[in-house]
Design a protein around this motif. Structure first.
Motif: not given
Length: 273
Positions: A251-273
């Motif tokens: 639960v912890v691993g999947i939640f932290a990975f998926l939520s972080s991946y989604i947030v980082l993907t959105i940030i990357n669309k706005l301002v490249p990482l």
């Protein structure tokens, strides 16, 4: 702060500061507290046989899962791989500072784990703090020694970074239950933690998951191992079960990975990482 610092080590040398700070704000304000509340403070995971005293899963696995998302999105550092895809070592610039940083972390772990007892006002609590700190130190020592021996056996040379990461692996592994074990079990848990670091560093390199400081090998792998170890060695204490530990890891691993991946993907669309 500790969970987020794991991310910083994994994405070092190739992530823009402002995108990092933006993700750090979201991770520490939203992602980390949500999954933390599932365990500490009487959350639903703790009611289902899950136990994590100071955060092998809640802190280290969660931070490393977020780090994995960042590593996958960013890709490796320039010059890390040859044209045929084989990894090339990018050596650190100051081994003395690496050793100093590890020793500071090691000392900090005494407060991190010992302080997690929550009180020192009675003899029982003082004894619990002492046991926790001793077991924490023992696991770190065992991890360092095994990391040293396995590295020498495999490469026929000493590697200070692998020895230090072996110590950190042992410290991460013991963090889920230093208050539960006798004084000998942490030797085994820490030794396995240090041993796991040695093969996983080159394995992640081969998979092109470039972590400059070995954060995935130390925190992801040993976050899982340390959380499992509680279910193996202390399953008869406080209604802890091995299945409860496994559920918590998933639960912890999947939640932290998926939520972080989604947030980082959105940030990357706005301002490249």
């Amino acid at each position: 702060a500790t969970a987020m610092s794991i991310v910083s080590g994994a994405v070092a040398e190739r992530k823009k500061l402002w995108t990092f700070l933006l993700f750090a704000t979201i991770f520490t304000a939203v992602i980390y507290p949500i999954q933390g509340s599932w365990s500490w403070g009487g959350g639903w995971l703790s009611a289902r046989g899950f136990y994590d005293f100071a955060g092998s899963g809640i802190v280290h696995l969660a931070g490393a899962s977020a780090a994995l998302a960042g590593v996958l999105l960013l890709g490796p550092r320039i010059g890390k791989y040859d044209e045929d895809g084989s990894p090339k070592p990018i050596h650190g610039s100051n081994a003395a500072q690496v050793a100093l940083g590890t020793l500071i972390l090691w000392m900090g772990w005494f407060g991190f784990n010992g302080g997690s007892v929550g009180s020192i006002a009675s003899k029982d609590n003082a004894d619990a703090v002492a046991l926790t700190i001793m077991n924490t130190n023992t696991a770190g020592i065992a991890g360092a020694i095994i990391g040293w021996l396995l590295t020498y056996y495999r490469y026929k040379k000493f590697d200070i970074t692998m020895i230090l990461n072996g110590a950190l692996g042992g410290l991460v592994a013991i963090t889920a239950g230093p208050d539960l074990y006798d004084i000998y079990t942490p030797i085994l848990i820490g030794a396995i933690g240090g041993a796991l670091v040695v093969p996983f560093v080159p394995l992640f390199d081969k998979l092109k998951m470039d972590g400059p400081v070995g954060a995935l090998s130390v925190h992801l792998v040993n976050g899982i191992w340390g959380t499992l170890a509680v279910g193996i060695f202390a399953s008869n204490a406080d209604d802890i079960t091995l299945m409860g530990q496994i559920k918590g890891i998933i639960v912890v691993g999947i939640f932290a990975f998926l939520s972080s991946y989604i947030v980082l993907t959105i940030i990357n669309k706005l301002v490249p990482l």
